[in-house]
Design a protein around this motif. Sequence first.
Motif, PDB file in Angstrom:
ATOM      1  N   VAL A 219       0.622  -1.202   0.021  1.00 22.32           N
ATOM      2  CA  VAL A 219       0.015  -0.039   0.017  1.00 22.32           C
ATOM      3  C   VAL A 219       0.753   1.493  -0.026  1.00 22.32           C
ATOM      4  O   VAL A 219       0.811   2.198  -1.045  1.00 22.32           O
ATOM      5  CB  VAL A 219      -0.968   0.058   1.108  1.00 22.32           C
ATOM      6  N   ALA A 220       1.929   1.276   0.935  1.00 16.14           N
ATOM      7  CA  ALA A 220       2.502   2.349   1.072  1.00 16.14           C
ATOM      8  C   ALA A 220       3.682   2.518  -0.276  1.00 16.14           C
ATOM      9  O   ALA A 220       3.563   3.740  -0.668  1.00 16.14           O
ATOM     10  CB  ALA A 220       3.498   2.490   2.355  1.00 16.14           C
ATOM     11  N   ALA A 221       4.343   1.686  -0.573  1.00  7.63           N
ATOM     12  CA  ALA A 221       5.239   1.523  -1.746  1.00  7.63           C
ATOM     13  C   ALA A 221       4.369   1.948  -3.201  1.00  7.63           C
ATOM     14  O   ALA A 221       5.013   2.561  -3.726  1.00  7.63           O
ATOM     15  CB  ALA A 221       5.995   0.225  -1.728  1.00  7.63           C
ATOM     16  N   ASP A 222       3.378   1.224  -3.136  1.00  9.99           N
ATOM     17  CA  ASP A 222       2.603   1.536  -4.604  1.00  9.99           C
ATOM     18  C   ASP A 222       2.123   3.035  -4.466  1.00  9.99           C
ATOM     19  O   ASP A 222       2.412   3.811  -5.637  1.00  9.99           O
ATOM     20  CB  ASP A 222       1.529   0.756  -4.675  1.00  9.99           C
ATOM     21  N   ALA A 223       1.757   3.645  -3.277  1.00 12.28           N
ATOM     22  CA  ALA A 223       1.245   4.768  -3.371  1.00 12.28           C
ATOM     23  C   ALA A 223       2.351   5.830  -3.854  1.00 12.28           C
ATOM     24  O   ALA A 223       2.161   6.981  -4.390  1.00 12.28           O
ATOM     25  CB  ALA A 223       0.475   5.278  -2.069  1.00 12.28           C
TER      26      ALA A 223
END
Length: 233
Positions: A54-58
Motif C-alpha cells: 500500500v505505502a510503496a505503490d502509493a
Amino acid sequence: MDETGKGDHDMGQETNTQAVRYAEAVADDDMLHEDDLRRMRDEYCERRKLSGTVAADAQWADEPFDHWLAGLSAQPRAIDDASIAALVVGMTVTLSIRDALIMSLVAGDTCADKRTMMDFASRSHAPDVQSRMCRELQGAFFDERRRPDEPRCRAGADMLVAMADRVPESFSVQPLAVLAYVMWWMGDSRAVAFALRCLMLDEDCSLAAIVCSAYQRGVMPAWMGAGPHHDAA
C-alpha cells in the motif's frame, strides 16, 4: 506479487518519490535502457517487500500520476521520460497501476482525479475500491448513455504510444495492452493491431487477449449499440 503490510510513515515525507528519482537518472542520457528499467523494477519490488504494497505503490505512483493527469487536462502536456519510466515499471510490477490508468480514461470524470487513481493503484484489494471499479466499468460498458470522452482518451492514447515507443519491447507490453483496451472502448479498429502487437511480445497478456476476443465476437461497448455479451449485428 502483491503482498500485504503496513507502510512506512516516513516515506510520505520525501519531497520526491523513489520512482521519479530513479526515472530521472534513467532519462539523463535521453534513452530508456532496459538495464536501467530493470534496476528501477528491482528497487520498486524491494520497496514493496520492506514497506508493504500500500505505502510503496502509493509512493511510486504519486508524482507520475500528476504528470499523467496533466497530460489529460484541457491543455495537455507531453509526458516526460521520467514519468514514462516510472509508469512503465510500475505497470510491470503491479497491474493495479495499469488499471488506474485505464479507469482514468474509460470511467467517468470522477475517476480521472489523483485521489481516486491512488486508491485504484495502492488499495485495489479494498472492498470499497473493488466495488467502485466494478460499478464504474459496468456503467461504462452497459449504459448506452455513457460515451467516451474523446479528447481525454486521445490524449491518454498519445501518452501510451509515447511510452511504448520510448522503452524496450520487454517493457512495452502493458502500455500496448492499455492502448488496445482504450481504442476498443472508443470503437477504433486499430485496437486489434495494438492487441496483436502486445500478444506477439507476451502471449500471456490477458488484457490484449480480451480485446482480440471482443472484436472476433463483435462485442463492443453499449454506446456503440452492441454491449458486452451480445454479438454485434
